[in-house]
Structures are given as structure tokens and as C-alpha cells.
Design an enzyme around this catalytic site. Structure first.
Site, PDB file in Angstrom:
ATOM      1  CG  HIS A  39      39.393  43.486  37.944  1.00 57.14           C
ATOM      2  ND1 HIS A  39      40.545  43.907  37.322  1.00 57.14           N
ATOM      3  CD2 HIS A  39      39.745  43.245  39.230  1.00 57.14           C
ATOM      4  CE1 HIS A  39      41.548  43.913  38.190  1.00 57.14           C
ATOM      5  NE2 HIS A  39      41.080  43.525  39.353  1.00 57.14           N
ATOM      6  CE1 TYR A  62      38.133  37.936  43.457  1.00 54.02           C
ATOM      7  CE2 TYR A  62      38.487  36.050  42.037  1.00 54.02           C
ATOM      8  CZ  TYR A  62      38.931  37.236  42.581  1.00 54.02           C
ATOM      9  OH  TYR A  62      40.172  37.712  42.253  1.00 54.02           O
TER      10      TYR A  62
END
Length: 361
Positions: free
Chosen positions: A70, A337
Site C-alpha cells: 500500500h 507492519y
């Protein structure tokens, strides 16, 4: 995986474009994204965050300072207007009647910040809501109603199947075909993706949390839930062509120039026996649903220096009143993450960029 970008000096030139299925194969998430993790030493039978993030980086190309998935997106600022209807199920302060400020991010899947907007049909929407007491709810959602796989190992295999062949710069169709054949649980996702056209607007998409969580009420009772946000922003724009560039950010700003954008936050309550550990399965349509309030987006910012730039949208950062379910993708997402966040902030520091606004926590 919803995450920020670096200042211009650290950016690298665009790599060869990957095909639409290549992006889908390795960058569906969002929630979304780097989901291969298991605690323990690296060996052929275990996954750690580094292996997943390395594979994402290999598939999308190295772009210092950017998220490994992303990578291309836009920051948004707004609020959540709660109507109080979810307060009976969760003691989280943000569900009491009133407003909670938020910093969000719309994004495309994949690690290439220069990718064409029309190259893939997936869009993501990440939110960080901050209560008056400082507690936060962070969530990453995608516009697909199911995730393709249910386990970190399967996601890692999907990434491997989507790796570009050095000779062509594109994934090997036979490897992808073999992966899907060996993972029948991907059928619902493939059916969604087959005829899905890339939308020309972030504003007209519904976004799904995909993973199950538990709301915890004031009495300590747990309620298994999933959430999604549903737009109330007018007609959808025409689909994009495969090579359309930077349409989504422009279209978003054009809409915001006319006024705030809104999505209803809908929370679905599970019945006994509904799966909480399998994001490939939808719950039956007749399950009770709570209209919890409205997500309102008031303005957009560049991801280069906007408020979302240094936020890690870790799905396990939760306020009192929301807890994780047994879905194995949740700790995987959180760990990957964090690994991606550490990499991009270290790259910025090495390049002399400004320090991150917020450390992972």
C-alpha cells in the site's frame, strides 16, 4: 498494508509495471497486507515478519522510505460521529454519543508508489481514531468482502506465487494457477476479483474490516463482530483503464471541494458457531447489524507530509472495549507492519529525512 511514505529525496524511479493479478496475488490487504508471521527462529517450517516483508519488497521493488505494501496513497482528516447505538456492546469511549477525531489513509495495494491507479481493483481505507483519554482504535479495511486465504502460511505462499519472473518482470501464470488450485478457500475472493473493475473513486467504495474482533461491554461480556463502512457519497465514477495515473487523489480532492464525504460504520454481530478465525468466510446476511455512526472525511493531505505519513495502522492497537479474536492473521499483520515501519523510518533517517512523528506502539 496501510503505512506512510518518505520525502521526495529518498524516492526511487518506477520499476517495471506488474500485472493486475500480480498485485492481487501479493498485495491484497490491507488490511491488509503482510500476513506471514509465527514466533520463533527462522527455519523452513516457520515464518517471521522479515520473510514476508522481504518478499513484499522483492515483489514490489525497493522504494526507500515507503511502505512495503500500500505504498501509494493519500492522507485524509476527519472525525467519527457516534450515534451511541454500539455503546451497549462496547465500552470503548468512541462509541458513546459524540465525536472522535481521526486520521485516515486511502491507498492502493502493492509496494510501487508510482503504480497506475487502474492496474488493480483493490482499494484500502485505514483509520486511526483517538479518544479524549488518548486511547486509539486503528483499523485497516479493504473494498473486498473476503480475504483470499485464512492463514499466514497461505498468504506467504501467495506472495511467492506472485513473485515477478526476472526474465519478464511479471508473475509466472503457471505458479499462480498452481497456488489457486491448491487453495480452494480462495474461490470467494477470485469470484469477486474476476469481474471487478478498478473504481475511479475512493469515495464510492465500501470497505470491509475482514477480520473478526470482540466488542466488550460494560459488564465484561464479549460480542464477536466484524465491521465495514458503507459510502453515502453519490454515484460511482466510471471504471479506470489499466494505465490511468493519479486519478484517485485528484477525484477525491474534487469531491472534498464540494463538502465532506461520509461512510456509515456498520457492525455485524456473529451468531454462535460463526467463524472468527477465518477471513475467507462471510457470515450469513441475516446476522444482526448495528449502525454505529458516521465516518466523516473533511480534507485530504499529501502522503509525503500529511498526518498519516508516519502512522503504523497496526490492527492490534485497540481501546478498552475492543479485543482481538483468534484470527491468526491479526498478530501476523501487527508483526509485519512493525517490521515495515522500522525499515522505512530507518531509511528516512539514513537519507536525512525528518524524523517520524510517531513511533510504533
Amino acid at each position: 498494508m496501510p503505512t506512510p511514505d518518505s520525502p521526495a529525496p529518498t524516492r526511487s524511479p518506477p520499476p517495471r509495471a506488474l500485472g493486475r493479478w500480480a498485485l492481487i496475488a501479493f498485495a491484497v490487504g490491507g488490511l491488509a497486507a503482510a500476513f506471514g508471521y509465527a514466533a520463533g527462529p527462522l527455519d523452513p517450517h516457520r515464518l517471521i515478519p522479515k520473510r514476508i516483508v522481504d518478499t513484499l519488497q522483492n515483489n514490489g521493488g525497493l522504494h526507500p522510505g515507503y511502505r512495503r505494501n500500500h505504498a501509494k496513497g493519500v492522507c485524509v482528516i476527519g472525525r467519527f460521529d457516534s450515534n451511541g447505538r454500539a455503546a451497549a456492546y462496547s465500552k470503548a469511549a468512541l462509541f458513546a454519543p459524540g465525536r472522535t477525531p481521526l486520521v485516515g489513509r486511502f491507498a492502493l495495494p502493492g509496494g510501487n508508489p508510482y503504480a497506475p491507479d487502474g492496474g488493480v481493483s483493490i482499494r484500502s481505507f485505514a483509520l486511526r481514531l483517538t479518544q479524549a483519554d488518548g486511547q486509539q482504535w486503528r483499523t485497516g479495511m479493504n473494498n473486498m468482502p473476503v480475504f483470499p486465504v485464512a492463514t499466514p502460511q497461505a498468504f506467504f505462499e501467495q506472495l511467492q506465487a506472485g513473485a515477478p519472473d526476472p526474465a519478464t518482470g511479471k508473475p509466472d501464470p503457471e505458479k499462480q494457477k498452481a497456488f489457486f488450485a491448491s487453495h480452494p478457500e480462495t474461490a470467494a475472493f477470485r469470484a469477486w476479483a474476476k469481474d471487478r473493475k478498478p473504481s475511479a473513486s475512493y469515495a464510492t467504495e465500501a470497505y470491509y474490516g475482514l477480520n473478526a474482533f470482540y466488542f466488550v461491554d460494560a459488564g465484561g461480556h464479549r460480542h464477536a463482530v466484524r465491521w465495514r463502512v458503507v459510502p453515502d457519497n453519490g454515484a460511482a465514477a466510471a471504471p479506470l483503464s489499466a494505465q490511468d495515473q493519479d486519478v484517485l487523489a485528484r477525484e477525491l480532492n474534487q469531491r472534498l471541494a464540494q463538502g465532506p464525504l461520509r461512510w456509515r460504520l456498520l457492525v455485524t454481530l456473529a451468531a454462535p458457531g460463526d467463524p472468527t478465525a477465518d477471513a475467507t468466510q462471510v457470515w450469513p446476511a441475516d446476522r444482526p447489524q448495528i449502525d454505529a455512526g458516521t465516518v466523516v472525511i473533511e480534507r485530504a493531505q499529501s502522503q509525503d507530509d500529511g498526518e498519516c505519513r508516519d502512522i503504523n495502522y497496526d490492527p492490534l492497537i485497540l481501546p478498552d472495549g475492543i479485543i482481538a479474536s483468534d484470527d491468526p492473521l491479526l498478530p501476523a499483520r501487527s508483526a509485519a507492519y512493525a517490521d515495515s515501519y522500522r525499515r522505512r523510518t530507518a531509511e528516512e533517517a539514513h537519507a536525512g529525512g525528518r524524523p517520524p512523528q510517531e513511533a510504533h506502539r
